[in-house]
Design a protein around this motif. Sequence first.
Motif, PDB file in Angstrom:
ATOM      1  N   SER A  53      45.690  49.356  39.423  1.00  0.00           N
ATOM      2  CA  SER A  53      45.054  49.320  38.097  1.00  0.00           C
ATOM      3  C   SER A  53      43.565  49.610  38.150  1.00  0.00           C
ATOM      4  N   ALA A  54      42.874  49.020  39.119  1.00  0.00           N
ATOM      5  CA  ALA A  54      41.425  49.229  39.221  1.00  0.00           C
ATOM      6  C   ALA A  54      41.108  50.707  39.468  1.00  0.00           C
ATOM      7  N   LYS A  55      41.928  51.358  40.288  1.00  0.00           N
ATOM      8  CA  LYS A  55      41.720  52.787  40.582  1.00  0.00           C
ATOM      9  C   LYS A  55      42.001  53.628  39.329  1.00  0.00           C
ATOM     10  N   ILE A  56      43.031  53.251  38.574  1.00  0.00           N
ATOM     11  CA  ILE A  56      43.339  53.963  37.325  1.00  0.00           C
ATOM     12  C   ILE A  56      42.155  53.862  36.371  1.00  0.00           C
ATOM     13  N   VAL A  57      41.569  52.669  36.266  1.00  0.00           N
ATOM     14  CA  VAL A  57      40.415  52.469  35.387  1.00  0.00           C
ATOM     15  C   VAL A  57      39.241  53.336  35.860  1.00  0.00           C
ATOM     16  N   LYS A  58      38.995  53.322  37.165  1.00  0.00           N
ATOM     17  CA  LYS A  58      37.896  54.126  37.734  1.00  0.00           C
ATOM     18  C   LYS A  58      38.120  55.613  37.431  1.00  0.00           C
ATOM     19  N   ASN A  59      39.339  56.099  37.682  1.00  0.00           N
ATOM     20  CA  ASN A  59      39.665  57.507  37.416  1.00  0.00           C
ATOM     21  C   ASN A  59      39.602  57.823  35.918  1.00  0.00           C
ATOM     22  N   GLY A  60      40.047  56.873  35.090  1.00  0.00           N
ATOM     23  CA  GLY A  60      40.010  57.068  33.640  1.00  0.00           C
ATOM     24  C   GLY A  60      38.586  57.168  33.112  1.00  0.00           C
ATOM     25  N   ASP A  88      43.158  37.953  40.004  1.00  0.00           N
ATOM     26  CA  ASP A  88      42.293  38.674  40.950  1.00  0.00           C
ATOM     27  C   ASP A  88      42.191  40.148  40.561  1.00  0.00           C
ATOM     28  N   GLU A  89      43.314  40.729  40.159  1.00  0.00           N
ATOM     29  CA  GLU A  89      43.311  42.123  39.713  1.00  0.00           C
ATOM     30  C   GLU A  89      42.408  42.287  38.489  1.00  0.00           C
ATOM     31  N   MET A  90      42.448  41.295  37.594  1.00  0.00           N
ATOM     32  CA  MET A  90      41.616  41.319  36.403  1.00  0.00           C
ATOM     33  C   MET A  90      40.134  41.352  36.783  1.00  0.00           C
ATOM     34  N   LYS A  91      39.756  40.575  37.809  1.00  0.00           N
ATOM     35  CA  LYS A  91      38.372  40.580  38.308  1.00  0.00           C
ATOM     36  C   LYS A  91      37.994  41.959  38.825  1.00  0.00           C
ATOM     37  N   GLN A  92      38.917  42.592  39.564  1.00  0.00           N
ATOM     38  CA  GLN A  92      38.652  43.933  40.107  1.00  0.00           C
ATOM     39  C   GLN A  92      38.468  44.955  38.987  1.00  0.00           C
ATOM     40  N   ILE A  93      39.332  44.903  37.987  1.00  0.00           N
ATOM     41  CA  ILE A  93      39.231  45.824  36.851  1.00  0.00           C
ATOM     42  C   ILE A  93      37.899  45.605  36.139  1.00  0.00           C
ATOM     43  N   ASN A  94      37.539  44.359  35.937  1.00  0.00           N
ATOM     44  CA  ASN A  94      36.284  44.024  35.273  1.00  0.00           C
ATOM     45  C   ASN A  94      35.087  44.579  36.063  1.00  0.00           C
ATOM     46  N   LYS A  95      35.147  44.459  37.379  1.00  0.00           N
ATOM     47  CA  LYS A  95      34.058  44.943  38.241  1.00  0.00           C
ATOM     48  C   LYS A  95      33.924  46.465  38.146  1.00  0.00           C
ATOM     49  N   VAL A  96      35.053  47.165  38.152  1.00  0.00           N
ATOM     50  CA  VAL A  96      35.046  48.627  38.060  1.00  0.00           C
ATOM     51  C   VAL A  96      34.596  49.080  36.673  1.00  0.00           C
ATOM     52  N   ALA A  97      35.118  48.439  35.631  1.00  0.00           N
ATOM     53  CA  ALA A  97      34.877  48.871  34.253  1.00  0.00           C
ATOM     54  C   ALA A  97      33.491  48.483  33.736  1.00  0.00           C
TER      55      ALA A  97
END
Length: 185
Positions: A64-71, A99-108
């Motif tokens: 998910s974090a990579k998808i957000v970064k690519n998006g 934990d995934e939510m934290k990663q997405i938040n950090k990327v986004a």
Amino acid sequence: LMLGIQGSGKTTITSKLSKFLTKQGYRVGVIGADTYRPGALVQLKTMCEKANVEVYGEESSKDSAKIVKNGLKHFDDSNLDVILIDTAGRHKEEKDLLDEMKQINKVAEPDLVLLVIDGTIGQQCFSQAEAFHKTVPVGGIVITKLDSSAKGGGAIAASAATGAQIMYVGTGERIDDLEQFSSTR
């Protein structure tokens, strides 16, 4: 960044919010980062088509974090005003998803985190909202399913748990069934 418990209506609200903001004159893009629910990306794309809003997603990826970064990179040159990120539903007991939510938040690095609350779940919402808020600071609340017999007590509990204000209310199933919250009404 859209967060919430599984089944709260995040994908639908993301679509409705994209249409609502488009009607306000904003240029909107959506990133589909729910890699857990089969059909989530298809649902998001189908609903956002009605709002003429482009959706970025990766069917084959589970990161998910990579998808957000690519998006975000995909929409970089699109001159958009708002990018909405639809995430997988999670529960306060699911440490991996938090934990995934934290990663997405950090990327986004979102300007605003919206917690989507099912208007039918009542007071038990306090502990869920509190767990989300401790993981990623919640800035606003969206209540869904208020077209049923729900009274929205959970939304008030979520607001108390997070200190965030209720911003929008889902009032039906159609893409136009979203209103700005009015405390006097």
